[in-house]
Design an enzyme around this catalytic site. Structure first.
Site, mmCIF file in Angstrom:
data_model
loop_
_atom_site.group_PDB
_atom_site.id
_atom_site.type_symbol
_atom_site.label_atom_id
_atom_site.label_comp_id
_atom_site.label_asym_id
_atom_site.label_seq_id
_atom_site.Cartn_x
_atom_site.Cartn_y
_atom_site.Cartn_z
ATOM 1 N N SER A 131 0.732 -1.200 -0.057
ATOM 2 C CA SER A 131 0.136 0.050 -0.068
ATOM 3 C C SER A 131 0.703 1.376 -0.055
ATOM 4 C CB SER A 131 -1.011 0.143 1.002
ATOM 5 O OG SER A 131 -1.828 1.085 0.968
ATOM 6 N N ASP A 172 -8.163 -5.635 -6.074
ATOM 7 C CA ASP A 172 -7.736 -4.295 -5.278
ATOM 8 C C ASP A 172 -8.498 -3.173 -6.198
ATOM 9 O OD1 ASP A 172 -6.991 -2.606 -3.316
ATOM 10 O OD2 ASP A 172 -5.036 -2.503 -4.265
ATOM 11 N N HIS A 222 -6.293 -6.167 -1.854
ATOM 12 C CA HIS A 222 -5.054 -5.245 -1.475
ATOM 13 C C HIS A 222 -4.125 -6.054 -0.546
ATOM 14 C CE1 HIS A 222 -3.556 -1.120 -0.921
ATOM 15 N NE2 HIS A 222 -3.618 -1.094 0.281
#
Length: 435
Positions: A141, A328, A385
């Site tokens: 991320s 994601d 994610h």
């Protein structure tokens, strides 16, 4: 030191000596393999900015899983199976990391890199034997900002240091690295996955050049106020209209539950226990899964581009793995592939012409990979994610293959490593503070 049947487990703090009062919290998990001191050393940083790496320890690639009764089970696919693992709460004031001095607040990647370099020096001084093996920096991320910045800091340090780190590579999962390119993927990814209409896709793509202009101005001028304006414009005109459709931005297949779109309440309850806090050596220090204060401090950093640091390290032969779960949305595979493809480096043409290969795991195609020289781009099918949470076995296979190329090791090609039966009581904070 633990015997071979019981890997060393540590948690605690190192004081960052170049700071006023910064104390960085970490977990260390010795590799569960027989030749543990020969295994690579991998450092993990969770994103946010401001989200604690305890999320990874207990839900992703750490050695633990929390049961409903707050007991712990072993995660047989933790990355400690094939690596000596360090999970770090950073930047300062994330998770259990703290400073009582306001001057230690972090606002940019220059300080992130300096703090992490200081931390690694302290950790190496206390545990030098683990640094003989190759070092890999990993994260997901917002670690798309952190990882290239930290590794570039190590790379620059190694040029002049008498005691260089054995940096061999880095891996970023579903990261945000080049916002100017990645924001351009939202409309197309959303339409391709049935989240928005064709008309909305066209409208958003018409607004994107203005967003891109603002992001480029942010990076050209380097002024936080310009970066803030670019962030507000791009969020309001491109991101917000899509999010209004209502879905989990981290996994478009799932509903959004709670402020983080996942239910991490077991971890909140687990870390609130007095016996846990005593074992971890954190006292009554408050813990948050994600700190809004740290997030707000990084608003001027979000739109900055760190692609150039990736290019420089590729040219130096440092290995790079960019992996992306295909479900994601927030850091989707289209945007990540676009910035990786745009990288300015000497093997760009070779990467462009390389064919995507199927990634096989236990007899099934679980993704695709495209590689040239030290660069690999990998898509993980049916993962959001948090790839190690959604596809733990495949994620371990992926990272082990990346960090062990000399033996072509992967969990699908080598015998399964027996997971340790772990309890919190095995953790001993023997280095709670190094002044």
């Amino acid at each position: 030191m633990s015997g071979l049947d019981e890997p060393l487990r540590l948690s605690g703090y190192f004081k960052l000596n170049r700071t006023y009062d910064a104390h960085m919290f970490y977990f260390f998990f010795e590799a569960a393999s027989e030749k543990r001191h020969e295994e690579p050393l991998a450092v993990w940083m969770t994103g946010g900015p401001g989200c604690s790496s305890e999320l990874a320890v207990f839900y992703e690639n750490g050695p633990f899983r929390i049961n409903d009764d707050l007991t712990l089970d072993a995660n047989e696919f933790g990355w400690d199976q094939t690596h000596n693992m360090i999970f770090v709460d950073q930047p300062i004031n994330t998770g259990f990391s703290y400073s009582e001095d306001e001057r230690d607040r972090v606002f940019d990647e220059k300080v992130v890199a300096a703090d992490m370099l200081d931390f690694l020096k302290e950790f190496r001084a206390a545990h030098p034997s683990y640094f003989d093996a190759p070092l890999f920096i990993t994260g997901e991320s917002y670690a798309g900002h952190y990882v290239p910045s930290v590794t570039f800091g190590i790379y620059e340090y190694n040029k002049v240091a008498k005691d260089p780190f054995n940096l061999e590579g880095f891996a970023i999962g579903n990261g945000l690295t080049n916002p100017a390119i990645q924001y351009g993927s939202y409309a197309d990814f959303s339409f391709a996955n049935g989240l928005i209409s064709k008309n909305m896709q066209s409208t958003l793509n018409a607004l994107y050049p203005i967003c891109k202009f603002g992001i480029n101005a942010c990076n050209t001028l380097g002024w936080d106020i310009v970066c803030d304006i670019a962030l507000i414009f791009c969020q309001d005109t491109i991101v917000a209209p899509i999010q209004a459709e209502g879905f989990n931005v981290y996994d478009i297949r799932k509903p959004c539950i709670g402020p983080l779109c996942y239910d991490f309440s077991l971890l909140d309850r687990y870390l609130a226990q007095d016996k846990v806090r005593e074992e971890l050596g954190v006292g009554d220090r408050p813990w948050q899964s994600c700190s809004p204060d740290v997030y707000n401090d990084f608003l001027g950093d979000i739109m900055r581009n760190y692609e150039d640091k990736v290019s420089a390290q590729l040219e130096a032969g440092i290995k790079v793995l960019i992996y992306v779960g295909t479900e994601d949305w927030i850091c989707n595979w289209m945007g990540n592939k676009a910035w990786v493809t745009s990288l300015a480096w000497s093997q760009r043409e070779a990467f462009d012409s390389a064919e995507e290969q199927d990634w096989h795991f236990e007899g099934s195609v679980v993704g695709t990979v495209k590689s040239a020289g030290p660069l690999s781009f990998l898509k993980v099918f049916q993962a959001g994610h948090m790839v190690p949470m959604d596809k733990p076995a495949e994620a371990l296979d992926m990272i082990a293959s990346f960090t062990h190329p000399q033996s072509n090791r992967s969990t699908s090609a080598s015998p399964k490593l027996k997971p340790s039966v772990l309890r919190l009581e095995k953790l001993r904070a023997s280095h709670l503070l190094v002044q």
